[in-house]
Write a protein that holds these residues in place. Sequence first.
Motif, PDB file in Angstrom:
ATOM      1  N   ASP A  15       0.881  -1.166   0.000  1.00 30.71           N
ATOM      2  CA  ASP A  15       0.000   0.000   0.000  1.00 30.71           C
ATOM      3  C   ASP A  15       0.922   1.219   0.000  1.00 30.71           C
ATOM      4  O   ASP A  15       1.383   1.665   1.038  1.00 30.71           O
ATOM      5  N   SER A  17       0.425   4.285  -0.500  1.00 26.89           N
ATOM      6  CA  SER A  17      -0.051   5.510   0.151  1.00 26.89           C
ATOM      7  C   SER A  17       0.233   5.516   1.655  1.00 26.89           C
ATOM      8  O   SER A  17       0.134   6.562   2.298  1.00 26.89           O
ATOM      9  N   HIS A  18       0.615   4.366   2.216  1.00 29.98           N
ATOM     10  CA  HIS A  18       0.972   4.270   3.631  1.00 29.98           C
ATOM     11  C   HIS A  18       2.379   3.694   3.801  1.00 29.98           C
ATOM     12  O   HIS A  18       2.690   3.094   4.829  1.00 29.98           O
ATOM     13  N   GLU A  20       6.817   4.204   2.617  1.00 27.81           N
ATOM     14  CA  GLU A  20       7.838   5.140   2.142  1.00 27.81           C
ATOM     15  C   GLU A  20       9.103   4.382   1.773  1.00 27.81           C
ATOM     16  O   GLU A  20       9.553   3.513   2.518  1.00 27.81           O
ATOM     17  N   THR A  38       8.274   7.711  -4.983  1.00 27.75           N
ATOM     18  CA  THR A  38       6.846   7.820  -4.680  1.00 27.75           C
ATOM     19  C   THR A  38       5.965   6.831  -5.427  1.00 27.75           C
ATOM     20  O   THR A  38       4.760   6.804  -5.190  1.00 27.75           O
ATOM     21  N   ASP A  39       6.541   6.007  -6.306  1.00 27.17           N
ATOM     22  CA  ASP A  39       5.745   5.067  -7.090  1.00 27.17           C
ATOM     23  C   ASP A  39       6.415   3.701  -7.073  1.00 27.17           C
ATOM     24  O   ASP A  39       7.510   3.528  -7.633  1.00 27.17           O
TER      25      ASP A  39
END
Length: 187
Positions: A15, A17-18, A20, A38-39
């Motif tokens: 996930d 979005s949660h 790094e 970021t991807d």
Amino acid sequence: MTLPSGLTSGVWLLDMSHSEIGFSVRHAGISKVRGRFTDATAEARVRDSLADASLHASVKTASFDSGDANRDAHVRGADFFDVEKFPEMTFRATRAEGDGEDYTLTGDLTIRGITKPVELEVEFTGVAVDPFGATRAGFSAETEISRKDFGLTWNAALETGGFLVSDKVKINLEAALVKQAEPTAAE
């Protein structure tokens, strides 16, 4: 090797979005530059034993973000990642060792078409069910690599000696994985 407490067999997906995917590298020998990607995607297939689990991750090199547009453009260019020619870097786990909360995950890291073995020190941070019913597992991991091992050799000599960009890059990961629903017999 038994599974960490609460981690169950099945397919787990990153996930982003949660999570790094971060790094730090020494600049001019005196300060650290930090950034992130970021991807990314990752899939873990967990079985009854951690020794039988698999993990494959892919990071889009164009998602490099250090907070400075000029530096980011340079690092995405041919001197570093050459994102047009090498749009992804990948990691494929080959072995996991440890128990409880601390593990060493060995795998093949590929950057710019060059594959080298790396070891990540991994901490399992637990499993939780979120308010929407999704089962999540958390992991923190870190390793250090040599840029030169992966063909990332651009640098500039400093007037005072040394180089502008350190060879050593520290990679830090905070990963949230979400367990996927088991297919039903009709699927």
